[in-house]
Design a protein around this motif. Sequence first.
Motif, short mmCIF file in Angstrom:
data_model
loop_
_atom_site.label_atom_id
_atom_site.label_comp_id
_atom_site.label_asym_id
_atom_site.label_seq_id
_atom_site.Cartn_x
_atom_site.Cartn_y
_atom_site.Cartn_z
N SER A 267 1.01 -1.03 -0.11
CA SER A 267 -0.16 -0.45 -0.02
C SER A 267 1.16 1.65 0.48
O SER A 267 0.16 2.57 -0.16
N GLY A 268 1.72 0.75 0.21
CA GLY A 268 2.82 2.20 0.10
C GLY A 268 2.58 3.55 1.10
O GLY A 268 2.91 4.15 1.09
N THR A 269 2.79 2.65 2.10
CA THR A 269 2.48 3.66 3.53
C THR A 269 3.71 4.29 3.55
O THR A 269 3.60 5.17 4.41
N THR A 270 5.00 4.07 3.96
CA THR A 270 6.14 4.48 4.39
C THR A 270 7.18 4.62 2.59
O THR A 270 8.11 4.83 3.02
N ASP B 80 -6.01 -11.33 15.97
CA ASP B 80 -4.83 -9.70 15.62
C ASP B 80 -4.08 -10.96 14.46
O ASP B 80 -4.09 -12.67 14.85
N HIS B 81 -4.03 -10.00 13.39
CA HIS B 81 -3.57 -10.88 11.97
C HIS B 81 -2.03 -10.47 10.93
O HIS B 81 -2.89 -9.21 11.02
N TYR B 82 -0.93 -11.22 10.82
CA TYR B 82 -0.25 -10.62 10.40
C TYR B 82 0.32 -10.64 9.23
O TYR B 82 0.07 -11.96 9.28
N LEU C 285 2.50 -8.82 5.11
CA LEU C 285 3.29 -8.16 4.80
C LEU C 285 3.02 -9.17 3.10
O LEU C 285 3.30 -9.69 2.95
N THR C 286 3.13 -8.02 2.26
CA THR C 286 2.88 -8.19 1.18
C THR C 286 4.57 -8.47 0.76
O THR C 286 4.12 -9.89 0.03
N GLU C 287 5.54 -8.41 1.22
CA GLU C 287 6.39 -9.34 0.89
C GLU C 287 6.52 -10.18 0.94
O GLU C 287 7.67 -11.49 -0.05
N ARG D 7 11.00 -4.04 9.77
CA ARG D 7 11.36 -2.61 9.90
C ARG D 7 9.89 -3.71 11.06
O ARG D 7 10.09 -2.21 12.11
N ASP D 8 9.33 -4.74 11.67
CA ASP D 8 8.49 -4.36 12.84
C ASP D 8 9.03 -4.63 14.03
O ASP D 8 9.72 -5.90 14.02
N ILE D 9 8.64 -4.41 14.87
CA ILE D 9 8.85 -4.30 16.18
C ILE D 9 8.32 -5.32 17.32
O ILE D 9 6.82 -5.34 16.86
N GLY E 50 -9.35 1.92 5.47
CA GLY E 50 -7.86 0.96 5.14
C GLY E 50 -6.89 0.41 6.62
O GLY E 50 -7.15 0.76 8.14
N LYS E 51 -5.56 1.23 6.20
CA LYS E 51 -4.77 2.04 7.00
C LYS E 51 -4.85 3.41 7.93
O LYS E 51 -5.11 4.12 6.98
N ALA E 52 -5.21 3.48 9.00
CA ALA E 52 -4.94 4.31 9.12
C ALA E 52 -3.66 5.71 9.40
O ALA E 52 -2.44 5.36 9.12
P1 ADP Z 1 2.27 -1.04 3.64
O1 ADP Z 1 4.23 -1.39 4.21
O2 ADP Z 1 2.72 -0.06 2.23
O3 ADP Z 1 2.04 -0.97 4.92
P2 ADP Z 1 1.83 -3.74 3.63
O4 ADP Z 1 -0.01 -3.44 3.58
O5 ADP Z 1 2.52 -4.83 3.10
O6 ADP Z 1 1.91 -2.47 2.67
O7 ADP Z 1 2.14 -3.62 4.63
C1 ADP Z 1 2.46 -4.59 5.65
C2 ADP Z 1 2.78 -3.93 6.92
O8 ADP Z 1 1.75 -3.43 7.87
C3 ADP Z 1 3.87 -4.77 7.66
O9 ADP Z 1 5.01 -4.80 8.02
C4 ADP Z 1 3.64 -3.80 9.58
O10 ADP Z 1 4.11 -2.63 9.64
C5 ADP Z 1 2.28 -3.62 9.38
N1 ADP Z 1 1.36 -4.73 9.79
C6 ADP Z 1 0.64 -5.79 8.88
N2 ADP Z 1 -0.53 -6.72 9.94
C7 ADP Z 1 0.02 -6.61 11.12
C8 ADP Z 1 -0.61 -6.53 12.74
N3 ADP Z 1 -1.71 -7.23 12.69
N4 ADP Z 1 -0.09 -5.63 13.89
C9 ADP Z 1 0.30 -4.14 12.97
N5 ADP Z 1 1.31 -4.05 12.47
C10 ADP Z 1 0.56 -5.00 11.69
#
Ligand code: ADP
Length: 436
Positions: free
Chosen positions: A93-96, A240-242, A244-246, A308-310, A426-428
């Motif tokens: 989604s290109g958040t960063t 919770d569900h985690y 990432l596109t990669e 980069r996720d902690i 979507g994402k805030a």
């Molecule tokens: P973008 O990096 O452009 O937002 P993604 O849609 O691939 O693209 O987002 C992946 C990122 O979203 C993850 O690396 C993480 O930072 C965040 N994320 C996804 N799921 C979770 C979750 N359950 N809790 C916290 N962060 C999350």
Amino acid sequence: MSIFWNEKIETMPVRDLQTLQMKKLKAQVAHVFENNPVYRSKFKKAGITPDDITTLTDIEKIPFSVKDELRAQYPIGLQCVPQEQVVRYHMSSGTTGKPICCGYTRQDLEIWTDMMARAFCAAGGGQKDIFQNAYGYGLFTGGLGFHYGAEKVGMSVIPTAAGNTSRQIMIMKDMKTTILGCTPSYAQLLGETLSREGCDVEHELFLRIGLFGAEPWTEELRDRMDKTLGLSAHGGGAFDHYGLTEMCGPGVATECQNRCGLHIWADHFLVEIIDPDSGEPVNPGEKGELVITTLSKQCTPFLRYRTRDITILHEELCECGRTHPRIEKIMGRSDDMLIIRGVNVFPSQIEYVLLQHMELAEPFQIIINKSGPLDRLLLKVEQRDTIPPLSRDDLQEILEAELKDSLQISVQVIVEAPNTLPRFEGKARRIIDNRS
Ligand code: ADP
Ligand code: ZN
């Protein structure tokens, strides 16, 4: 209804799982080396060949991959299969920054769908469920990822996508939706709208399970959503569900019914936790950056990808019987961390303080301004309209004191009137950094 989708794999003895990982790691390393020149030159620079990887810890010989490398290879420089084997592309989604592009072979899609099916079953979902999918469909992986996983389990999928909140609620009531999937931000907006409309969520809705992901959220928010969406009233809860596109998109890690961390599927992902500054592994149980190596991917595999996720990794076995390790709820992205006058601040710390106050609505905005040499943190919060309000001045004073106590820096708080701050489907996007 089984709590497992693939019991054999999900409960595989740890030792067997590690043997499988080793076998797959060797194959994955050989695959990228043989099929992609970028990886070949990276190995050459590091002075290694695939033959140097003979144990799981040998992975430390391989250099990390970072998001900027991906952007440099945009769109398909890291692809490891010929074009005729690619059946789909997604982009982050290109958040960063600029999006990154990842492709999928047919097998990549099958594995992704299987991991999503595991996630639904882990949360207690099954064939009889009606799944309303309010994740965005399109380039974003959320929509299609959840969609195909739910179909695989045999649920009845309603592909509403995000947005159009009143129609979303109408469908939820009429179709007797039992599982909702969306970002936690959108779940908040739905909950808020239901409360405003005076919906009796226990009797008018049938929601049992919420699968919320794609951005960080806190335990405090979980309690609120369990109630505002009527999840606990129907014997379920928010999960919770985690992802990432990669790595594929959603499906990387998910909570089981014990909700004590997210199981990360070790047959497809090899996990490390490192100190984000030094790149060295942290001690077991310590907080650090999640690094993932794909073990099964064909189209765009990643070796030692720095998310980069902690988080914190737990390898002790879970009571649910799954042997795959768990990560704690993501505490934030290392690049989400704000450094204000030399102090590290995560937005989740701010959210924690705000969620203790029922008189506040969930949305907030963090604004960082520069005033002379100093960074100033301004926080906009919003009064809830359904609770008899404290005076705005009183609320402001209380919050400023609590935030100072918790963050160790002073924060200026502005309390806005109800329904004035932005909501997200979507994402805030909560941070406005005016420093650069
Ligand atoms: P973008 O990096 O452009 O937002 P993604 O849609 O691939 O693209 O987002 C992946 C990122 O979203 C993850 O690396 C993480 O930072 C965040 N994320 C996804 N799921 C979770 C979750 N359950 N809790 C916290 N962060 C999350
Ligand atoms: Zn478990």
